[in-house]
Design an enzyme around this catalytic site. Structure first.
Site, PDB file in Angstrom:
ATOM      1  N   GLY A 166      -7.576  65.923  45.366  1.00 51.54           N
ATOM      2  CA  GLY A 166      -8.070  66.938  46.276  1.00 51.54           C
ATOM      3  C   GLY A 166      -6.967  67.667  47.001  1.00 51.54           C
ATOM      4  N   GLU A 200      -7.656  61.692  39.172  1.00 49.52           N
ATOM      5  CA  GLU A 200      -9.019  61.191  39.339  1.00 49.52           C
ATOM      6  C   GLU A 200      -9.510  60.333  38.180  1.00 49.52           C
ATOM      7  OE1 GLU A 200      -8.812  64.744  42.069  1.00 49.52           O
ATOM      8  OE2 GLU A 200      -8.053  64.218  40.089  1.00 49.52           O
ATOM      9  N   ALA A 217      -8.775  63.302  48.019  1.00 51.47           N
ATOM     10  CA  ALA A 217      -9.987  63.084  48.805  1.00 51.47           C
ATOM     11  C   ALA A 217      -9.938  61.698  49.446  1.00 51.47           C
ATOM     12  CB  ALA A 217     -11.211  63.205  47.903  1.00 51.47           C
ATOM     13  N   GLU A 219      -5.978  70.284  44.604  1.00 49.90           N
ATOM     14  CA  GLU A 219      -7.083  71.248  44.524  1.00 49.90           C
ATOM     15  C   GLU A 219      -7.088  72.176  45.740  1.00 49.90           C
ATOM     16  OE1 GLU A 219     -10.566  69.160  41.971  1.00 49.90           O
ATOM     17  OE2 GLU A 219     -10.064  68.168  43.857  1.00 49.90           O
TER      18      GLU A 219
END
Length: 700
Positions: free
Chosen positions: A105, A128, A64, A108
């Site tokens: 991310g 994370e 992210a 993911e």
């Protein structure tokens, strides 16, 4: 349909969507929008059979876009969850082609695709927890369904990436592509289309949680871990994947993520994430400065520090000459290095062959002539100006022109040392922290005449050997040790006022410090700071309060662990501090001499005074230009002095408290304890201006 960060290309009935959001192809709002629009377009185009996601540049996706955390862009639709829901509805296969890294991310996103392929050198992970967070895009729900709960917990809690071959073993990827990734991924995708099989989704997999003890995994998280809160939340989220539907688990994961992202631990760790990457940047050097090459190094002094520095270079594959004046000293130094490597081998973290290769890079020497061809020489001898000047005069005579002459001094003037050479432009300070082969911090101390090329070379060299360099200017103690003076000062004052050594240390470890200040002094050797205090005594203002406790302890021959006695006593062969009535008597005697009536002291007052002393001096350091940034000071204290990462460093701690509140508390201490607590002018100015931060910066 291409956007600024997603490029759509029709390549023979495969829609190739390329993530292009430098530097790491982070998933921000525009990437999510581009992916959603691109996949939706491909789904509605009869001329498209499949979708292939790939990254531009050196990697698939680094996660992210954390620059958008705590901003409106982070919650702008569509969310990652929406993109993955769209993929789940697709009747055409969506394949993720991974090279470089797929982290956070990025992984993911790949987990939400029907298939995943990776180049042989790719790395995949969910890091994370290193930022005080949990995966927030479905990682805690999909990964367990794909590879099993235990393996998923191992990956999520460690925060480290695994290589593609291991990912294939676990079933995390469907294939490892040898050769050119795009061509290989397209061939894989066409085979999938030709087979016409039902599209597999991780979300549809059954999850078998039998035998998993989630309480045990939660309890195994170290209490003092910098990201303990995040690790325990990650266990909670993975447990939810075994108890709820996918949608319910995603909702639970997001709630935990939102709670963490707004919390102090994650904000502090994200601050450090940016600070560590900002520290090597040079704000004042000419833009075209080319660093000098450092291919071979010499270290003078084969003691604990010199040996550790030599190991740091050998670990990076850089040849190093280890110089001493006597054979016995060289033998002791090499034996210490060999034993240090042996410990790593015994733990299974280094092979015998690798140890032999590193030892072979360390060349012992007894003659200055061995330094003739080195690009960098680092002096790590006794902390005495006269000794260092003599060493540098020899280096000036024997080292080639252009060689970088560095000193490992922790507080002496680089400018004065440089005067003992004919080339002050080549002289610099490289303050390693002990053990130098382990500690990541390196204070790079520029002298008044140090050349830009030398500075640039040392900052680059530090990164090449795995260090975090922080550039500082010359002053007594530079950044770390200069601030430590006030920290120890307040600890000594509170001993006289009524605290015991163990209370002071307990208060600071309770705050989160790796060690208390007095136990740290014993470990470092109290005689070193005693010598500094005696050297500086003539310049100490007579009107300022001065605690004699540390001096009296040293006068009794107690220098810390090296003499089995300092603030504490130590049993032979043990580092465990034992309270000593003799020290209590010294403290009480000093208090009587100073006219102080001892009284109970609260732990919270100990912690606040010690940390505010760091902050107040840190502001002066910043405003004098000794440090480039307040965030650099935080990096120094977290990585060099055991300041809790979960609090972000002393300067970030003050920003979290509020600059106005910080100033108010310092003024209260000034009214109570006198001139030592005069607020730093820069703090007063920032509060008057309504500033919330020390640096002008934008970050989550």
């Amino acid at each position: 349909m291409s956007t600024s960060t997603i490029h759509y290309n029709d390549q023979q009935r495969i829609a190739v969507l390329t993530l292009d959001n430098p530097p790491v192809n982070g998933i921000g709002n525009t990437v999510r929008q581009g992916l959603y629009a691109g996949i939706e377009r491909a789904m509605g185009d009869p001329g498209i059979d499949a979708v292939l996601l790939i990254g531009a540049g050196r990697q698939f996706c680094g996660g992210a876009d954390i620059r958008q955390f705590n901003t409106a862009a982070a919650t702008e639709k569509p969310l990652t969850r929406d993109v993955l829901s769209l993929i789940a509805r697709s009747t055409k296969p969506v394949v993720a082609a991974i090279h470089g890294v797929a982290l956070g991310g990025g992984l993911e996103l790949a987990l939400g695709c029907h298939y995943r392929v990776a180049s042989a050198d790719a790395k995949l992970g969910l890091p994370e927890v290193n930022l005080g967070l949990i995966p927030g895009g479905g990682g805690t729900q999909r990964l367990p369904r794909l590879i099993g709960v235990d393996a998923a917990l191992d990956i999520i809690l460690s925060g480290t990436a695994i290589k593609a071959p291991r990912a294939l073993e676990l079933g995390l990827v469907n294939a490892v592509i040898e050769g050119e990734l795009l061509a290989g991924a397209q061939a894989f995708t066409r085979r999938v289309v030709a087979e016409g099989s039902a599209l597999p989704l991780v979300a549809q997999r059954a999850l078998e949680p039998a035998g998993i003890n989630f309480d045990e995994r939660r309890n195994a998280v170290p209490t003092r871990a910098r990201n303990a809160t995040a690790q325990r939340a990650a266990v909670d989220a993975v447990q939810a994947s075994t108890q709820l539907t996918l949608e319910g688990g995603l909702t639970r994961e997001r709630a935990l993520f939102d709670e963490l992202v707004a919390g102090p631990e994650s904000k502090a760790l994200r601050h450090l994430f940016f600070a560590e990457r900002e520290a090597p940047k040079l704000s004042e050097l000419p833009a075209n400065t080319a660093p000098l090459a450092v291919r071979k190094v010499a270290v003078l002094g084969a003691g604990t520090m010199g040996g550790g520095i030599a190991m740091a270079f050998a670990n990076a594959g850089i040849p190093v000459v280890l110089f001493e004046r006597e054979q016995a000293a060289i033998d002791r130094g090499l034996d210490l290095v060999r034993r240090n490597y042996g410990v790593t081998v015994a733990k299974g973290k280094l092979s015998e062959a690798a140890m032999a290769a590193r030892m072979a890079l360390i060349e012992p020497a007894l003659d200055y002539a061995a330094l003739a061809d080195v690009d960098l020489v680092i002096e790590a001898v006794f902390e005495d100006m006269a000794v260092k000047k003599e060493v540098f005069s020899h280096l000036d005579a024997h080292c080639k022109l252009g060689a970088i002459l560095a000193t490992n001094t922790s507080r002496l003037s680089i400018d004065e040392i440089a005067l003992s050479t004919s080339r002050p432009q080549d002289v610099i300070g490289l303050h390693f922290f002990s053990p130098a082969n382990v500690m990541r911090l390196l204070e790079v101390v520029r002298g008044e005449r140090t050349s830009p090329a030398v500075i640039a070379a040392c900052m680059k060299m530090a990164q090449d050997i795995g260090k975090i360099p922080v550039l500082v200017r010359v002053c007594e103690g530079f950044v770390g040790n200069r601030m430590l003076t006030g920290y120890w000062r307040e600890a000594g004052f509170m001993l006289e006022e009524g605290a015991s050594p163990q209370q002071v240390d307990r208060a600071m470890t309770g705050f989160g410090m790796a060690m208390g200040p007095l136990a740290m002094a014993d470990l470092a050797g109290m005689d070193i700071n005693w010598a500094t205090r005696k050297r500086l005594a003539p310049s100490r203002p007579a009107h300022l309060r001065y605690s004699k406790v540390a001096d009296r302890i040293c006068e009794a021959g107690r220098y810390g662990q090296k003499t089995s006695a300092g603030y504490y006593r130590y049993e032979p062969g043990s580092r465990a501090p034992i309270p000593d009535p003799l020290v209590d008597a010294i403290i009480e005697s000093c208090a009587v001499e100073a006219g102080i009536v001892r009284h109970p002291v609260r732990d919270e007052d100990v912690a606040e005074r010690c940390v505010l002393a760091l902050v107040n001096e840190g502001v002066r350091i910043l405003d004098e230009g000794v440090a480039q940034r307040a965030s650099d000071i935080d990096v120094v204290y977290v990585h060099g002095y055991g300041f809790p990462a979960a609090r972000g460093g002393p300067m970030f701690w003050a920003e979290t408290l509020g600059l106005a509140q910080t100033l108010e508390r310092i003024r209260v201490l000034q009214a109570t304890h006198g001139s030592h607590w005069t607020p730093a002018p820069g703090l007063v100015e920032r509060v008057a201006q309504g500033r919330q931060r020390f640096d002008a910066r934008v970050e989550p």
